[in-house]
Motif scaffolding. Structure first.
Motif, PDB file in Angstrom:
ATOM      1  N   ASP A 142       0.832  -1.212   0.000  1.00  0.00           N
ATOM      2  CA  ASP A 142       0.000   0.000   0.000  1.00  0.00           C
ATOM      3  C   ASP A 142       0.867   1.262   0.000  1.00  0.00           C
ATOM      4  O   ASP A 142       0.558   2.239  -0.682  1.00  0.00           O
ATOM      5  N   GLU A 143       1.931   1.223   0.786  1.00  0.00           N
ATOM      6  CA  GLU A 143       2.842   2.376   0.854  1.00  0.00           C
ATOM      7  C   GLU A 143       3.492   2.645  -0.489  1.00  0.00           C
ATOM      8  O   GLU A 143       3.576   3.794  -0.948  1.00  0.00           O
ATOM      9  N   ALA A 144       3.957   1.566  -1.160  1.00  0.00           N
ATOM     10  CA  ALA A 144       4.630   1.714  -2.451  1.00  0.00           C
ATOM     11  C   ALA A 144       3.661   2.170  -3.534  1.00  0.00           C
ATOM     12  O   ALA A 144       3.996   3.026  -4.368  1.00  0.00           O
ATOM     13  N   VAL A 145       2.470   1.599  -3.532  1.00  0.00           N
ATOM     14  CA  VAL A 145       1.460   1.971  -4.528  1.00  0.00           C
ATOM     15  C   VAL A 145       1.075   3.443  -4.388  1.00  0.00           C
ATOM     16  O   VAL A 145       0.936   4.166  -5.378  1.00  0.00           O
ATOM     17  N   LYS A 146       0.925   3.881  -3.149  1.00  0.00           N
ATOM     18  CA  LYS A 146       0.582   5.283  -2.908  1.00  0.00           C
ATOM     19  C   LYS A 146       1.703   6.209  -3.361  1.00  0.00           C
ATOM     20  O   LYS A 146       1.454   7.239  -4.007  1.00  0.00           O
ATOM     21  N   ALA A 147       2.944   5.857  -3.041  1.00  0.00           N
ATOM     22  CA  ALA A 147       4.080   6.693  -3.426  1.00  0.00           C
ATOM     23  C   ALA A 147       4.222   6.780  -4.942  1.00  0.00           C
ATOM     24  O   ALA A 147       4.641   7.806  -5.481  1.00  0.00           O
ATOM     25  N   ALA A 148       3.865   5.684  -5.639  1.00  0.00           N
ATOM     26  CA  ALA A 148       3.968   5.659  -7.097  1.00  0.00           C
ATOM     27  C   ALA A 148       2.763   6.305  -7.772  1.00  0.00           C
ATOM     28  O   ALA A 148       2.739   6.432  -9.009  1.00  0.00           O
ATOM     29  N   GLY A 149       1.772   6.694  -6.993  1.00  0.00           N
ATOM     30  CA  GLY A 149       0.588   7.341  -7.559  1.00  0.00           C
ATOM     31  C   GLY A 149      -0.265   6.404  -8.377  1.00  0.00           C
ATOM     32  O   GLY A 149      -0.982   6.838  -9.291  1.00  0.00           O
ATOM     33  N   LEU A 150      -0.224   5.109  -8.063  1.00  0.00           N
ATOM     34  CA  LEU A 150      -0.996   4.111  -8.811  1.00  0.00           C
ATOM     35  C   LEU A 150      -2.355   3.929  -8.153  1.00  0.00           C
ATOM     36  O   LEU A 150      -2.456   3.392  -7.051  1.00  0.00           O
ATOM     37  N   ASP A 151      -3.406   4.350  -8.818  1.00  0.00           N
ATOM     38  CA  ASP A 151      -4.771   4.240  -8.304  1.00  0.00           C
ATOM     39  C   ASP A 151      -5.357   2.912  -8.765  1.00  0.00           C
ATOM     40  O   ASP A 151      -5.825   2.782  -9.904  1.00  0.00           O
TER      41      ASP A 151
END
Length: 304
Positions: A142-151
């Motif tokens: 979740d942290e990585a997805v959020k940082a990458a801006g992947l919705d």
């Protein structure tokens, strides 16, 4: 020791002095010198075939330079290549760390988290209860997805969307999210602006700026660097003729123990229906890159 604060990414300074890599048909790149502070956004630009990808791989410990020296996070190259690989991560690098088009976004994310937990976790972490380990992995994802801006919710089928159905920008975000799961000190991305519209290109650079601002040093290969990035331009060296029988070789070097461990984990995760390309790439399966110089550099290793 081992606290969450200590695990947070912090950028690695990058220093190069006369850095060069020579393959069997001549120089992939040479005479590269620059200094980047921790958390810098470094753009490697130049014409196709000028050694941009080779430089990216050499600075992340995936290819062995033959001239000059460099340091990443205080670790000298090429002497400490394995140590540099442990603090760096690759986003997309065609032929080295590509996404599998047949797999879903969720499968890529789960496998990367599993590999990260298996090889980079502490003994204490490995002894945690399965439910606790799963929660930790989910938090990292979740942290990585959020940082990458992947919705994930905006994807056609959510996290069950196949990679082949992703837009170019979303595939770029996914590759960056996978790299960020390991919380690297340095993130490297190839072909950053390839096949992107002007709007998507602006979004891609905005993402990389945000990662640099958060403390992770970013190296990005591109055709045209933004004005606010530290620009490193590679050019083809024509001072020497091609040397098919050159004794010096630029080889991709990986640690034996890393190769064995990665192969074991890949087999295990394939059995559960997940897959990753970067793991295979970092264990020595660097068959090709987007630059002609990369193929030259790998030829003498028997893997070209």
């Amino acid at each position: 020791m081992g606290t969450e604060t200590e695990e947070q990414p912090h950028g690695a300074a990058v220093v190069a002095d006369g850095f060069g890599l020579k393959g069997p048909r001549g120089w992939a790149f040479r005479k590269v010198s620059f200094r980047a502070e921790p958390g810098a956004l470094v753009a490697i630009e130049g014409p196709s075939g000028s050694g941009r990808t080779c430089l990216l791989l050499a600075l992340t410990g995936r290819m062995k330079a033959t001239e000059g020296h460099a340091e990443v996070g205080g670790l000298p190259l090429p002497r400490k290549m394995a140590a540099v690989r442990r603090i760096t991560a690759l986003g997309q690098v065609p032929g080295v760390s590509e996404l599998d088009p047949a797999f879903t976004v969720a499968e890529h994310l789960r496998e990367r988290a599993l590999l990260q937990r298996r090889f980079d976790g502490s003994v204490r972490a490995l002894l945690r209860r399965p439910a606790e380990r799963a929660a930790t992995s989910r938090a990292r994802i979740d942290e990585a997805v959020k940082a990458a801006g992947l919705d994930l919710d905006a994807l056609p089928k959510g996290e069950r969307t196949s990679v082949r159905d992703l837009e170019r920008l979303e595939a770029l975000r996914l590759s960056i999210a996978l790299a960020l799961i390991g919380r690297p000190r340095l993130l490297a991305v190839d072909d950053t602006d390839l096949k992107l519209s002007d709007a998507d290109r602006a979004e891609a650079w905005a993402l990389l700026r945000s990662l640099a601002a958060s403390g992770t040093t970013v190296l990005a290969v591109c055709s045209e660097a933004p004005e606010d990035a530290l620009r490193i331009t590679t050019v083809q060296d024509e001072s020497e003729p091609e040397a098919p029988g050159a004794e010096e070789t630029a080889a991709t070097e990986t640690a034996t123990e890393e190769t064995a461990a990665t192969e074991t984990a890949t087999a295990e995760t394939r059995a559960t229906g997940t897959a990753t390309e970067e793991t295979a790439a970092e264990s020595g399966a660097t068959d090709a890159t987007t630059e002609e110089g990369a193929a030259d550099a790998l030829a003498e290793t028997g893997r070209a």
